[in-house]
Design an enzyme around this catalytic site. Sequence first.
Site, PDB file in Angstrom:
ATOM      1  N   ARG A  65     -22.956  -3.261  11.748  1.00  0.00           N
ATOM      2  CA  ARG A  65     -21.791  -4.319  12.044  1.00  0.00           C
ATOM      3  C   ARG A  65     -21.341  -4.860  10.915  1.00  0.00           C
ATOM      4  O   ARG A  65     -20.706  -6.106  10.947  1.00  0.00           O
ATOM      5  CB  ARG A  65     -22.726  -5.636  12.809  1.00  0.00           C
ATOM      6  CG  ARG A  65     -23.342  -4.995  14.132  1.00  0.00           C
ATOM      7  CD  ARG A  65     -23.543  -6.462  14.906  1.00  0.00           C
ATOM      8  NE  ARG A  65     -24.081  -5.707  16.083  1.00  0.00           N
ATOM      9  CZ  ARG A  65     -25.065  -5.482  16.385  1.00  0.00           C
ATOM     10  NH1 ARG A  65     -26.341  -5.860  15.399  1.00  0.00           N
ATOM     11  NH2 ARG A  65     -25.963  -5.121  17.520  1.00  0.00           N
ATOM     12  N   GLU A 122      -0.343  -9.038  11.389  1.00  0.00           N
ATOM     13  CA  GLU A 122       0.853  -8.557  11.661  1.00  0.00           C
ATOM     14  C   GLU A 122       1.894  -9.709  11.946  1.00  0.00           C
ATOM     15  O   GLU A 122       2.441  -9.609  12.913  1.00  0.00           O
ATOM     16  CB  GLU A 122       0.920  -7.552  12.445  1.00  0.00           C
ATOM     17  CG  GLU A 122       2.071  -6.590  12.026  1.00  0.00           C
ATOM     18  CD  GLU A 122       1.795  -5.332  10.916  1.00  0.00           C
ATOM     19  OE1 GLU A 122       2.843  -4.785  10.927  1.00  0.00           O
ATOM     20  OE2 GLU A 122       0.579  -5.369  10.450  1.00  0.00           O
ATOM     21  N   LYS A 155      -6.607  -3.581   6.005  1.00  0.00           N
ATOM     22  CA  LYS A 155      -6.512  -2.743   7.273  1.00  0.00           C
ATOM     23  C   LYS A 155      -7.343  -1.520   6.972  1.00  0.00           C
ATOM     24  O   LYS A 155      -7.336  -0.753   5.952  1.00  0.00           O
ATOM     25  CB  LYS A 155      -5.088  -2.180   7.215  1.00  0.00           C
ATOM     26  CG  LYS A 155      -4.331  -3.394   7.968  1.00  0.00           C
ATOM     27  CD  LYS A 155      -3.000  -2.934   8.557  1.00  0.00           C
ATOM     28  CE  LYS A 155      -1.747  -3.829   8.687  1.00  0.00           C
ATOM     29  NZ  LYS A 155      -0.717  -3.252   9.034  1.00  0.00           N
ATOM     30  N   ASN A 168       7.123  -3.306   6.231  1.00  0.00           N
ATOM     31  CA  ASN A 168       7.291  -2.032   7.261  1.00  0.00           C
ATOM     32  C   ASN A 168       8.714  -1.581   6.982  1.00  0.00           C
ATOM     33  O   ASN A 168       9.204  -0.830   7.846  1.00  0.00           O
ATOM     34  CB  ASN A 168       7.158  -2.507   8.682  1.00  0.00           C
ATOM     35  CG  ASN A 168       5.590  -2.364   8.952  1.00  0.00           C
ATOM     36  OD1 ASN A 168       4.736  -1.961   8.445  1.00  0.00           O
ATOM     37  ND2 ASN A 168       5.310  -3.401  10.148  1.00  0.00           N
ATOM     38  N   GLU A 213       6.913   3.752  -2.038  1.00  0.00           N
ATOM     39  CA  GLU A 213       6.349   2.574  -1.471  1.00  0.00           C
ATOM     40  C   GLU A 213       6.675   1.495  -2.508  1.00  0.00           C
ATOM     41  O   GLU A 213       6.882   0.254  -2.138  1.00  0.00           O
ATOM     42  CB  GLU A 213       4.941   2.775  -1.133  1.00  0.00           C
ATOM     43  CG  GLU A 213       4.471   3.586  -0.132  1.00  0.00           C
ATOM     44  CD  GLU A 213       4.818   2.791   1.526  1.00  0.00           C
ATOM     45  OE1 GLU A 213       5.244   1.887   1.451  1.00  0.00           O
ATOM     46  OE2 GLU A 213       4.301   3.667   2.339  1.00  0.00           O
ATOM     47  N   LYS A 269       2.328  -6.793  -2.610  1.00  0.00           N
ATOM     48  CA  LYS A 269       1.295  -6.672  -1.593  1.00  0.00           C
ATOM     49  C   LYS A 269       0.246  -7.712  -1.471  1.00  0.00           C
ATOM     50  O   LYS A 269       0.061  -8.430  -0.167  1.00  0.00           O
ATOM     51  CB  LYS A 269       0.756  -5.302  -1.671  1.00  0.00           C
ATOM     52  CG  LYS A 269      -0.358  -4.990  -0.470  1.00  0.00           C
ATOM     53  CD  LYS A 269       0.150  -4.146   0.497  1.00  0.00           C
ATOM     54  CE  LYS A 269      -0.634  -4.281   1.856  1.00  0.00           C
ATOM     55  NZ  LYS A 269      -0.804  -2.980   2.528  1.00  0.00           N
ATOM     56  N   ARG A 322       4.240 -10.253   6.865  1.00  0.00           N
ATOM     57  CA  ARG A 322       3.432  -9.008   6.646  1.00  0.00           C
ATOM     58  C   ARG A 322       4.444  -7.695   7.289  1.00  0.00           C
ATOM     59  O   ARG A 322       4.432  -6.813   6.652  1.00  0.00           O
ATOM     60  CB  ARG A 322       1.969  -8.965   7.264  1.00  0.00           C
ATOM     61  CG  ARG A 322       1.287  -7.685   6.655  1.00  0.00           C
ATOM     62  CD  ARG A 322      -0.222  -7.382   6.971  1.00  0.00           C
ATOM     63  NE  ARG A 322      -0.544  -6.428   6.377  1.00  0.00           N
ATOM     64  CZ  ARG A 322      -1.921  -6.438   6.180  1.00  0.00           C
ATOM     65  NH1 ARG A 322      -2.873  -7.059   6.178  1.00  0.00           N
ATOM     66  NH2 ARG A 322      -2.341  -5.057   5.345  1.00  0.00           N
ATOM     67  N   HIS A 365       3.785  10.831   4.049  1.00  0.00           N
ATOM     68  CA  HIS A 365       4.296   9.465   4.420  1.00  0.00           C
ATOM     69  C   HIS A 365       5.386   8.824   3.668  1.00  0.00           C
ATOM     70  O   HIS A 365       6.506   8.324   4.344  1.00  0.00           O
ATOM     71  CB  HIS A 365       2.984   8.531   4.619  1.00  0.00           C
ATOM     72  CG  HIS A 365       3.215   7.249   4.972  1.00  0.00           C
ATOM     73  ND1 HIS A 365       3.758   6.884   6.216  1.00  0.00           N
ATOM     74  CD2 HIS A 365       3.199   5.953   4.095  1.00  0.00           C
ATOM     75  CE1 HIS A 365       3.995   5.593   6.142  1.00  0.00           C
ATOM     76  NE2 HIS A 365       3.856   4.971   5.152  1.00  0.00           N
ATOM     77  N   HIS A 417       8.303   6.306  10.416  1.00  0.00           N
ATOM     78  CA  HIS A 417       7.011   6.852  11.372  1.00  0.00           C
ATOM     79  C   HIS A 417       7.646   7.543  12.578  1.00  0.00           C
ATOM     80  O   HIS A 417       6.851   8.616  12.974  1.00  0.00           O
ATOM     81  CB  HIS A 417       6.327   5.595  12.169  1.00  0.00           C
ATOM     82  CG  HIS A 417       5.367   4.903  11.201  1.00  0.00           C
ATOM     83  ND1 HIS A 417       5.283   3.404  11.560  1.00  0.00           N
ATOM     84  CD2 HIS A 417       4.593   5.119  10.268  1.00  0.00           C
ATOM     85  CE1 HIS A 417       4.269   2.944  10.650  1.00  0.00           C
ATOM     86  NE2 HIS A 417       4.133   3.853   9.748  1.00  0.00           N
ATOM     87  N   HIS A 441       9.789   2.034   7.606  1.00  0.00           N
ATOM     88  CA  HIS A 441       8.711   2.486   8.487  1.00  0.00           C
ATOM     89  C   HIS A 441       9.073   2.739   9.852  1.00  0.00           C
ATOM     90  O   HIS A 441       8.557   3.439  10.717  1.00  0.00           O
ATOM     91  CB  HIS A 441       7.466   1.792   8.300  1.00  0.00           C
ATOM     92  CG  HIS A 441       6.682   1.995   7.080  1.00  0.00           C
ATOM     93  ND1 HIS A 441       7.269   1.448   5.919  1.00  0.00           N
ATOM     94  CD2 HIS A 441       5.387   2.519   6.572  1.00  0.00           C
ATOM     95  CE1 HIS A 441       6.582   1.819   4.827  1.00  0.00           C
ATOM     96  NE2 HIS A 441       5.409   2.303   5.386  1.00  0.00           N
TER      97      HIS A 441
END
Length: 362
Positions: A119, A235, A141, A243, A183, A225, A239, A263, A250, A246
């Site tokens: 847990r 999100e 994340k 993206n 990035e 960041k 934040r 990526h 993506h 992205h």
Amino acid sequence: MTRITVRTLHSTYDVIVERGCLENAAAHVDFVAHGRKLFIVTTEPVWRHQGSRLVEGLKGIPFARIEMPDGEEHKRFPTVEALAGRMLEAGADRSSLVLAFGGGVVNDAGGFLAAIYMRGIDVIQAPTTLLAQVDAAIGGKTGVNLKEGKNLLGAFHQPKLVLVDPAALDTLPVREFRAGLYEVIKCAVIRSRPLFDLLDKSRDAVLHRAPEVVDALIEGAVRIKAEVVSADEREGDLRRILNFGHTLGHALEAETGYRRLLHGEAVAFGMRAATRLAEKAALLAPGDSTAIQALVGGYGPIPSLNGVRAENLLSRMGSDKKTVGGRAHFVLPDGIGHAQVVSGLDPELVRAAAEEALAATA
Ligand SMILES: NC(=O)c1ccc[n+]([C@@H]2O[C@H](COP(=O)([O-])OP(=O)(O)OC[C@H]3O[C@@H](n4cnc5c(N)ncnc54)[C@H](O)[C@@H]3O)[C@@H](O)[C@H]2O)c1
Ligand SMILES: [Zn+2]
């Protein structure tokens, strides 16, 4: 040494950016571990290239090393389950600590393992790719891929510490290094004119991995960041500016089967398209648009996108998990060092921007 503090709702932790901090890991790890059992999750190539530096730095702190297979295709739940079994065998309990040592794949899978093992146990992130140092290892994340899509299984689990050693990048393949730079460019465009100017004026030094400039870039991107996730752990709109590039990036990764492009390379395309889109939507001055595209292009080229159709990218966008209520959100720069989240754009503008960006990278 630079210490950058991330403060989220439930936790506060430091990102240490220091050339050589792996060889000095004990000082930082001891502070967090307090004698708890340490489990290093890594992959064979990372260990071969960088393991001896970490071992030297741990100065006799006992640890068990648990390897996962290398590569995005192993960022899957069965890998995490197998790692958990090996942890149990090696005596890991609820007070144990994971040190995720590797690229974003290891940071994500190792972080997720820590998030769910008994847990939840603590994790230290020690990223060894540029992409992971400026992005994946910071912000909490964690997760793995399902066959239906990337990062569909995961948890927010903030690390106790992030150890960023720019010297680890000395052994990184050039294509991986450049993918990470995109990035950094992303961070500059959305949030920092000085970082943008540094990338622009020092391109040769950056590409030759000159230590002072690489360290400055990493520090600059980590600060951005850290600042963004501190203000907005989940999100929300802030934040979401991370993206930038992205939305179409993506879509392009999916359209090319996650094989043709790294990526960061897909994000490079996405940034060029989004920048054109910002100009078409009259949010960005033509001069700034040209400067951003020239910077992204200057760190290329990315592999040819021959045969990719704008049409297909647009239809892929609808199924992205970042789509909210069926509407694609774009992060559009409205100046150098500033961006906003925009939705409800005319699909024709999006198509035209994607087509032009495809033509420029054919
Ligand atoms: N959690 C987040 O917020 C977040 C953000 C961005 C990306 N990610 C995830 O990160 C992953 C991509 O990470 P990545 O680009 O680091 O890829 P990666 O982890 O697959 O690493 C790329 C390759 O570089 C090798 N490598 C790593 N460090 C090295 C070193 N120092 N020297 C030599 N080789 C080295 C690895 O063995 C691997 O083969 C994706 O799964 C992506 O979803 C997560
Ligand atoms: Zn990214």
